[in-house]
Motif scaffolding. Structure first.
Motif: not given
Length: 142
Positions: A42-62
């Motif tokens: 469960a921890g792995y899955r949550r962190h994987r989703a978190r990583r994917d969301q952070l990638r999108a946030m970084v891209e959204d921030a330019g």
């Protein structure tokens, strides 16, 4: 530190967390320690989703999302269930601190997301056998 810098730092931490959870998962047994196996999964899955969301946030921030390193130090031996559990607990404690730094550097949706994730990691420490803390991620306030 800019919001983009804080997002990149948090993303870098998530890359390390995913690596560590992968190692922890390899050191658990679904049949011998099912509760620990489930918690690590469960921890792995949550962190994987978190990583994917952070990638999108970084891209959204330019920005261009920071890449994962080839390997990370997971610290100490991980030969027993209690050692794996302690490593997962330490990983979540570190995640709370990194996410709260993002909270401090951000506003609006990014701040709300980071606070939600910090809360999850703080609560997940209890699932991993940790003790409740008054100020998770900020021991200097105790």
């Amino acid at each position: 530190m800019s919001v983009l810098d804080a997002l990149q730092s948090t993303l870098a931490d998530e890359h390390g967390a995913l690596y560590a959870y992968g190692v922890l998962g390899a050191r658990t047994s679904q049949s011998a320690t099912p509760a620990l196996y489930d918690a690590v999964t469960a921890g792995y899955r949550r962190h994987r989703a978190r990583r994917d969301q952070l990638r999108a946030m970084v891209e959204d921030a330019g920005g261009q999302p920071v890449s994962a390193a080839a390997a990370y130090d997971v610290g100490g031996p991980l030969l027993t269930g209690p050692q794996v559990q302690a490593a997962a607990l330490a990983l979540e404690a570190d995640s709370v601190a990194v996410l709260l730094a993002l909270v401090a550097q951000s506003t609006s949706d990014v701040r709300e997301w980071a606070l939600t994730e910090a809360t999850w990691s703080a609560a997940w420490q209890l699932e991993l056998g940790g003790a409740a803390q008054t100020w998770p991620g900020a021991p200097e306030l105790d």
